[in-house]
Design a protein around this motif. Structure first.
Motif, PDB file in Angstrom:
ATOM      1  N   TYR A   1       5.782  -4.876   4.368  1.00 32.24           N
ATOM      2  CA  TYR A   1       4.705  -4.245   5.230  1.00 32.24           C
ATOM      3  C   TYR A   1       5.282  -3.546   6.364  1.00 32.24           C
TER       4      TYR A   1
ATOM      5  N   ASN B   1      -3.327  -5.268   2.673  1.00 38.19           N
ATOM      6  CA  ASN B   1      -3.792  -4.163   1.673  1.00 38.19           C
ATOM      7  C   ASN B   1      -2.655  -2.981   1.560  1.00 38.19           C
ATOM      8  N   TYR B   2      -1.415  -3.270   1.949  1.00 36.25           N
ATOM      9  CA  TYR B   2      -0.478  -2.243   1.979  1.00 36.25           C
ATOM     10  C   TYR B   2       0.004  -1.733   0.732  1.00 36.25           C
TER      11      TYR B   2
ATOM     12  N   SER C   1      -1.930  -0.658  -1.978  1.00 44.59           N
ATOM     13  CA  SER C   1      -2.584   0.514  -2.475  1.00 44.59           C
ATOM     14  C   SER C   1      -2.123   1.791  -1.358  1.00 44.59           C
ATOM     15  N   TYR C   2      -2.073   1.675  -0.160  1.00 45.76           N
ATOM     16  CA  TYR C   2      -1.621   2.346   0.747  1.00 45.76           C
ATOM     17  C   TYR C   2      -0.316   3.061   0.307  1.00 45.76           C
TER      18      TYR C   2
END
Length: 367
Positions: free
Chosen positions: A276, A337-338, A340-341
């Motif tokens: 991240y 959620n990193y 998908s980003y």
């Protein structure tokens, strides 16, 4: 009786003396007639043919001057130098205009027969008035001839060589009636760059199938211009605007490559926390990249160098900046959620990189 005998002896002696004088060429006219009256015929002196004599003309070649030319001659026979006017007379033929003149000596006195020799009359020469250098070329100009001398010239011949001795010289003729002949100039091209050339000029005339040349002019030198190569030519990126544009573009390029490195690093890390963090660094690099891209795009619109190159470079800059729009969206990225980003961020980076790489190539073509 004694007187008669004396008179006969005197007459006989006088006649003998007259014969001797006639044979040596001393008696002539009345004296010869008197000798004949004395009862004796004068002997005819023996003459020698001049045809086998050695003969030389003082000048074998003379430049045309508009006048008849009569170079002196030397005649020698059996080791004896004969005298003009006493032993022979001299006459000339075709000794004014350009061509081959004839000189004839005719025996006189103790000599008989004729002997001939020739000499050339060549066109009046000229000289170089100007020699200008060019790119792998030079232009030579020469002085004009008088109207009379020009009538005795068919044209001009120019020769050039890199050797002072004119070894291996090349030449070109220019007719007097041609455009170059009337201007009295010739341009020689396809030469070696940065080379020193020796140049000469002369006149010529064709007479009866034979060509007569004047002497060569004094040689003059010229050095051809060296063409600038791409490595030595002055760059177009010299104005303050173009320098400013390059600074912005190079900064955008560097930040883009930093984002690539951080993105690839994240994929090699083992914990979510470190991955991240690496993705967040890549996002920060992309935001800086876009900032400098927009700045470069703004300067490009004002820069005449870029405007003159067409719309390709400006279009690539616009497309690269557009590809990185909406980066604020990734501020919502968290450790949970990193992934998908990160996938979406990678797609934007790829699109930006394609246009940014093309823009860099266009920059290099203008430098």
């Amino acid at each position: 009786m004694i007187k008669t005998t004396r008179r006969l002896i005197c007459t006989t002696l006088a006649a003998a003396l007259a014969i001797a004088l006639v044979s040596t060429g001393v008696l002539s006219g009345k004296q010869q007639a008197w000798a004949e009256e004395a009862g004796q015929s004068p002997a005819t002196p023996q003459q020698t043919s001049i045809s086998k004599a050695g003969m030389g003309v003082k000048y074998t070649s003379l430049a045309y001057n508009g006048k008849t030319q009569k170079p002196s001659v030397a005649v020698k026979l059996n080791g004896k130098t004969l005298r003009n006017g006493t032993d022979y007379t001299v006459s000339y033929k075709n000794n004014k205009n350009v061509g081959t003149a004839t000189v004839t000596v005719t025996g006189k006195g103790a000599y008989t027969g004729t002997k001939t020799a020739t000499f050339k009359i060549v066109p009046k020469g000229t000289s170089i008035s100007k020699l200008a250098k060019g790119k792998k070329a030079f232009t030579v100009k020469w002085k004009a001839l008088s109207k009379t001398a020009l009538k005795q010239a068919t044209g001009y011949q120019v020769r050039w060589s890199t050797a002072k001795s004119m070894k291996g010289a090349k030449s070109k003729t220019v007719k007097a009636t041609s455009s170059g002949g009337k201007k009295r100039q010739l341009t020689v091209s396809k030469l070696k760059a940065g080379k020193k050339y020796y140049v000469q000029v002369r006149t010529y005339k064709k007479v009866g199938g034979k060509t007569y040349y004047s002497s060569w002019s004094k040689a003059k030198t010229v050095t051809t211009i060296v063409e600038k190569t791409a490595s030595t030519s002055k760059s177009k990126w010299t104005s303050s605007l173009t320098k400013q544009y390059l600074n912005y573009f190079n900064s955008a390029w560097n930040f883009y490559n930093a984002a690539i490195r951080d993105y690839k690093l994240a994929a090699s890390l083992y914990t979510d926390r470190y991955r991240y963090g690496s993705f967040r660094d890549a996002l920060s690099d992309l935001k800086s990249c876009r900032y400098y891209l927009v700045s470069a795009q703004r300067i490009a619109k004002k820069c005449s160098t870029i405007k003159g190159s067409g719309t390709s470079l400006q279009a690539e800059l616009t497309s690269a900046a557009t590809a990185l729009e909406g980066l604020g969206y990734y501020d919502n990225m968290t450790t949970g959620n990193y992934l998908s980003y990160a996938i979406e961020m990678g797609e934007q980076m790829e699109s930006c990189g394609k246009h940014l790489t093309q823009a860099k190539k266009l920059n290099e073509s203008l430098s």
